[in-house]
Enzyme design. Structure first.
Site, PDB file in Angstrom:
ATOM      1  N   ASN A 119       0.807  -1.233   0.000  1.00  0.00           N
ATOM      2  CA  ASN A 119       0.000   0.000   0.000  1.00  0.00           C
ATOM      3  C   ASN A 119       0.837   1.279   0.000  1.00  0.00           C
ATOM      4  O   ASN A 119       0.407   2.300  -0.505  1.00  0.00           O
ATOM      5  CB  ASN A 119      -1.040  -0.007   1.127  1.00  0.00           C
ATOM      6  N   GLU A 158       4.693  -3.579  12.331  1.00  0.00           N
ATOM      7  CA  GLU A 158       3.696  -2.537  12.037  1.00  0.00           C
ATOM      8  C   GLU A 158       2.535  -3.254  11.359  1.00  0.00           C
ATOM      9  O   GLU A 158       2.617  -3.599  10.178  1.00  0.00           O
ATOM     10  CB  GLU A 158       4.288  -1.481  11.098  1.00  0.00           C
ATOM     11  N   CYS A 203      -3.075   1.766   6.680  1.00  0.00           N
ATOM     12  CA  CYS A 203      -3.246   1.197   8.022  1.00  0.00           C
ATOM     13  C   CYS A 203      -3.780   2.241   9.001  1.00  0.00           C
ATOM     14  O   CYS A 203      -4.295   1.893  10.051  1.00  0.00           O
ATOM     15  CB  CYS A 203      -1.919   0.653   8.508  1.00  0.00           C
ATOM     16  N   GLU A 212       8.559   3.355  14.241  1.00  0.00           N
ATOM     17  CA  GLU A 212       9.357   3.757  13.082  1.00  0.00           C
ATOM     18  C   GLU A 212       9.296   5.275  12.968  1.00  0.00           C
ATOM     19  O   GLU A 212       8.246   5.876  13.161  1.00  0.00           O
ATOM     20  CB  GLU A 212       8.804   3.100  11.816  1.00  0.00           C
TER      21      GLU A 212
HETATM   22  P1  NAP Z   1       0.411  -8.930   4.028  1.00  0.00           P
HETATM   23  O1  NAP Z   1      -0.397  -9.827   3.193  1.00  0.00           O
HETATM   24  O2  NAP Z   1       0.645  -9.283   5.440  1.00  0.00           O
HETATM   25  O3  NAP Z   1       1.778  -8.746   3.247  1.00  0.00           O
HETATM   26  C1  NAP Z   1       2.830  -7.935   3.735  1.00  0.00           C
HETATM   27  C2  NAP Z   1       4.152  -8.513   3.283  1.00  0.00           C
HETATM   28  O4  NAP Z   1       4.303  -9.797   3.870  1.00  0.00           O
HETATM   29  C3  NAP Z   1       4.275  -8.719   1.778  1.00  0.00           C
HETATM   30  O5  NAP Z   1       5.602  -8.483   1.389  1.00  0.00           O
HETATM   31  C4  NAP Z   1       3.923 -10.183   1.624  1.00  0.00           C
HETATM   32  O6  NAP Z   1       4.469 -10.781   0.462  1.00  0.00           O
HETATM   33  C5  NAP Z   1       4.580 -10.748   2.859  1.00  0.00           C
HETATM   34  N1  NAP Z   1       4.079 -12.063   3.244  1.00  0.00           N
HETATM   35  C6  NAP Z   1       2.991 -12.735   2.813  1.00  0.00           C
HETATM   36  N2  NAP Z   1       2.929 -13.953   3.382  1.00  0.00           N
HETATM   37  C7  NAP Z   1       4.003 -14.036   4.200  1.00  0.00           C
HETATM   38  C8  NAP Z   1       4.494 -15.044   5.068  1.00  0.00           C
HETATM   39  N3  NAP Z   1       3.858 -16.212   5.245  1.00  0.00           N
HETATM   40  N4  NAP Z   1       5.624 -14.809   5.758  1.00  0.00           N
HETATM   41  C9  NAP Z   1       6.275 -13.639   5.621  1.00  0.00           C
HETATM   42  N5  NAP Z   1       5.867 -12.646   4.810  1.00  0.00           N
HETATM   43  C10 NAP Z   1       4.730 -12.839   4.117  1.00  0.00           C
HETATM   44  O7  NAP Z   1      -0.198  -7.465   4.074  1.00  0.00           O
HETATM   45  P2  NAP Z   1      -0.658  -6.573   2.849  1.00  0.00           P
HETATM   46  O8  NAP Z   1      -1.981  -7.026   2.391  1.00  0.00           O
HETATM   47  O9  NAP Z   1       0.438  -6.481   1.833  1.00  0.00           O
HETATM   48  O10 NAP Z   1      -0.730  -5.141   3.525  1.00  0.00           O
HETATM   49  C11 NAP Z   1      -1.888  -4.678   4.127  1.00  0.00           C
HETATM   50  C12 NAP Z   1      -1.795  -4.796   5.630  1.00  0.00           C
HETATM   51  O11 NAP Z   1      -0.639  -4.094   6.079  1.00  0.00           O
HETATM   52  C13 NAP Z   1      -2.979  -4.149   6.318  1.00  0.00           C
HETATM   53  O12 NAP Z   1      -3.403  -4.927   7.412  1.00  0.00           O
HETATM   54  C14 NAP Z   1      -2.404  -2.830   6.818  1.00  0.00           C
HETATM   55  O13 NAP Z   1      -3.091  -2.290   7.912  1.00  0.00           O
HETATM   56  C15 NAP Z   1      -1.003  -3.221   7.145  1.00  0.00           C
HETATM   57  N6  NAP Z   1      -0.123  -2.057   7.152  1.00  0.00           N
HETATM   58  C16 NAP Z   1       0.340  -1.608   8.347  1.00  0.00           C
HETATM   59  C17 NAP Z   1       1.143  -0.482   8.402  1.00  0.00           C
HETATM   60  C18 NAP Z   1       1.655   0.032   9.707  1.00  0.00           C
HETATM   61  O14 NAP Z   1       2.545   0.861   9.685  1.00  0.00           O
HETATM   62  N7  NAP Z   1       1.147  -0.432  10.841  1.00  0.00           N
HETATM   63  C19 NAP Z   1       1.478   0.186   7.216  1.00  0.00           C
HETATM   64  C20 NAP Z   1       0.981  -0.290   6.011  1.00  0.00           C
HETATM   65  C21 NAP Z   1       0.181  -1.425   6.002  1.00  0.00           C
HETATM   66  P3  NAP Z   1       3.575 -10.999  -0.854  1.00  0.00           P
HETATM   67  O15 NAP Z   1       3.151  -9.669  -1.286  1.00  0.00           O
HETATM   68  O16 NAP Z   1       4.526 -11.633  -1.797  1.00  0.00           O
HETATM   69  O17 NAP Z   1       2.431 -11.895  -0.462  1.00  0.00           O
END
Ligand code: NAP
Length: 489
Positions: free
Chosen positions: A155, A254, A288, A466
């Site tokens: 995102n 995060e 997020c 962060e």
């Molecule tokens: P995600 O599905 O958890 O993916 C995040 C990262 O983790 C991607 O690089 C993904 O790779 C990788 N990943 C997937 N499966 C994994 C596994 N089994 N082990 C290790 N890494 C793995 O999250 P998203 O859909 O990309 O992002 C949205 C989420 O991020 C939302 O919940 C949002 O709130 C949160 N977010 C939080 C913050 C914060 O600062 N708190 C900031 C931005 C977003 P692939 O893409 O290759 O699957």
């Protein structure tokens, strides 16, 4: 409309831009059209290991490089990102979907982390502690943790990476980065800035792969990786906590958010509407820190809803590169399904659909993942949207009467990342800020992210911070040195 990119990028390992072992690649697509906009190598376990090898080999030289020199490289990387802002932002919009103006804003935001942590690099001070025994001397050193792995989401493809690489590089750590597979092209362009700024080979390494589980497993089982910084979903974050136990690895997490947005009767309503729009609809609701529940006090509920509806109805939905677009596509069709499920569930349980609430599928939207900006009136605790992160352009409004009532509603969440409220009463401002169980509070402000402030959550939104002056601590170990037999003066 500006044209999308067509970019075939590479892994960066030990200073070389290379293909994956075996040569496999995966396509990167535009969520607005479904068209291919580039490709990336599908990295293997051997590639992840090679990246860790390179980071480990670069570590002794980088951690002993004078901080001022590391800072110069970070500042230069920020300059290069700004020079290349158009190119990076176009790639970001092409693969992620956000409106080009927002993408340019993210490039600036991402560059600001390099600049901020360049300053922090020069201020990694230790301490001299008065000893218990005057014959001794006591020092406290802050040293780089070593090789770091960064796993980032789609995102904010640039900023979530620089928010980790900036402090890691500043602290003297070397890194392996695994960006989201939906948005790897932006990651490659940012890493080219770091490399072109003069970072020595192996200081940052890029591995892309469709097999995130394999990448994580390789990282977590390699004793040379001392710390993992992850931004993504709470679900994967919990898996990483479990994986970290084996080698007791340091983690920064995060994770998801579910921000309450509170409007008290005495708020400046126009400011509150602008704030909610900035928080809720930025990146089509895929942040997020997005407001996911709006609580409006009874006395201003109708007026607020009318003003909000007028603004939301005027939002232009379209391709992120098209002139005037405010709301781009969601990242994929599953994201559209989730937003729609939340809306349908709420309507079935009694919420009123004020505007939107439909997938956009005609004409220019036919092959993309579009959802109309939506407002729901009368959201209650019985509805999924009240407890789950929507990650789409859907605002749900709930009426409240008293301060105590709204604090209880706002804190009724497993998440604790960002929260917001509007009031002109300064006593209430302080009280409410203290009572909200969140890592971030925006009072009379809908945009709260910046490089110079500590960003992070409580509860199931994760741990670690962060940015700000504490952001670099995540990449430093504290060591105390007792020097005995020095004598007294
Ligand atoms: P995600 O599905 O958890 O993916 C995040 C990262 O983790 C991607 O690089 C993904 O790779 C990788 N990943 C997937 N499966 C994994 C596994 N089994 N082990 C290790 N890494 C793995 O999250 P998203 O859909 O990309 O992002 C949205 C989420 O991020 C939302 O919940 C949002 O709130 C949160 N977010 C939080 C913050 C914060 O600062 N708190 C900031 C931005 C977003 P692939 O893409 O290759 O699957």
């Amino acid at each position: 409309m500006a044209t999308t990119i067509n970019l075939d990028e590479h892994l960066l390992i030990g200073g070389s831009w290379i293909d994956a072992t075996g040569g496999a690649r995966f396509d990167v697509t535009d969520p607005a059209t479904g068209n291919k906009v580039g490709s990336m190598p599908n990295g293997t376990e051997a590639d992840v290991k090679a990246a860790i090898d390179a980071a480990a080999a670069a570590l002794p030289g980088w951690r002993s490089t004078p901080a001022i020199q590391r800072a110069r490289i970070l500042r230069k990387a920020a300059d290069l990102m700004r020079e290349r802002a158009e190119e990076i932002a176009t790639a970001m919009t092409s693969e992620q979907g956000k409106a080009l103006a927002e993408a340019k804003g993210e490039v600036e935001y991402a560059a600001s982390f390099f600049e901020w942590f360049a300053g922090e690099a020069e201020r990694v001070y230790g301490e001299v502690v008065p000893p218990m025994n005057t014959n001794n001397r006591v020092l406290v050193l802050r040293q780089p943790v070593g090789v770091v792995a960064a796993i980032t989401p789609w995102n904010f493809p640039a900023a979530m990476m620089t928010r980790k690489l900036g402090p890691a590089m500043a602290a003297g750590c070397t890194s392996v980065v695994k960006p989201a597979s939906a948005t790897p092209l932006t990651a490659a362009l940012v890493l080219r800035c770091i490399e072109d700024a003069g970072a020595p080979a192996g200081v940052v390494n890029l591995v892309t792969s469709r097999d995130a589980g394999m990448v994580a497993n390789t990282i977590f089982t390699d004793g040379r990786v001392k710390k993992i910084s992850f931004t993504g979903s709470t679900e994967i974050g919990k898996d990483l906590i479990r994986a970290s136990a084996e080698q007791v690895k340091r983690l920064s997490l995060e994770l998801g958010g579910h921000a309450p947005y509170i409007i008290f009767d005495d708020a400046d309503l126009d400011e509150a509407v602008e704030g909610l729009i900035a928080s809720k609809y930025r990146n089509a609701g895929q942040t997020c820190v997005c407001a996911n529940r709006a609580f409006v006090q009874r006395g201003v509920y109708d007026a607020f809803l009318a003003k909000l509806t007028a603004k939301v109805d005027a939002m232009k939905v379209g391709h992120g590169l098209a002139e005037g677009t405010v709301i781009g596509p969601l990242i994929d069709s599953r994201a559209v399904d989730k937003a729609d499920e939340h809306v349908q569930d709420a309507v079935a349980k009694g919420a009123k659909l004020v505007t939107g609430g439909v997938r956009l599928t005609d004409g220019e939207f036919a092959n993309g993942s579009f959802y109309a900006p939506t407002i729901l009136d009368g959201v209650t605790k019985e509805m999924d949207i009240f407890y789950e992160e929507t990650f789409g352009p859907v605002a749900g409004l709930t009426v409240f009467d008293t301060e105590d009532e709204v604090i209880e509603l706002a804190n009724d969440s497993i998440y604790g990342l960002a929260s917001y409220f509007h009031t002109k009463d300064y006593a209430r401002l302080m009280r409410v800020a203290e009572r909200l169980e969140y890592g971030i509070v925006g009072a009379n402000a809908g945009i709260i992210s910046a490089a110079n402030v500590p960003f992070g959550g409580v509860k199931q939104s994760g741990y670690g911070r962060e940015g700000g002056s504490v952001g670099i601590d995540e990449y430093l170990d504290v060591k105390y040195v007792l020097m005995g037999g020095v004598g007294t003066v």
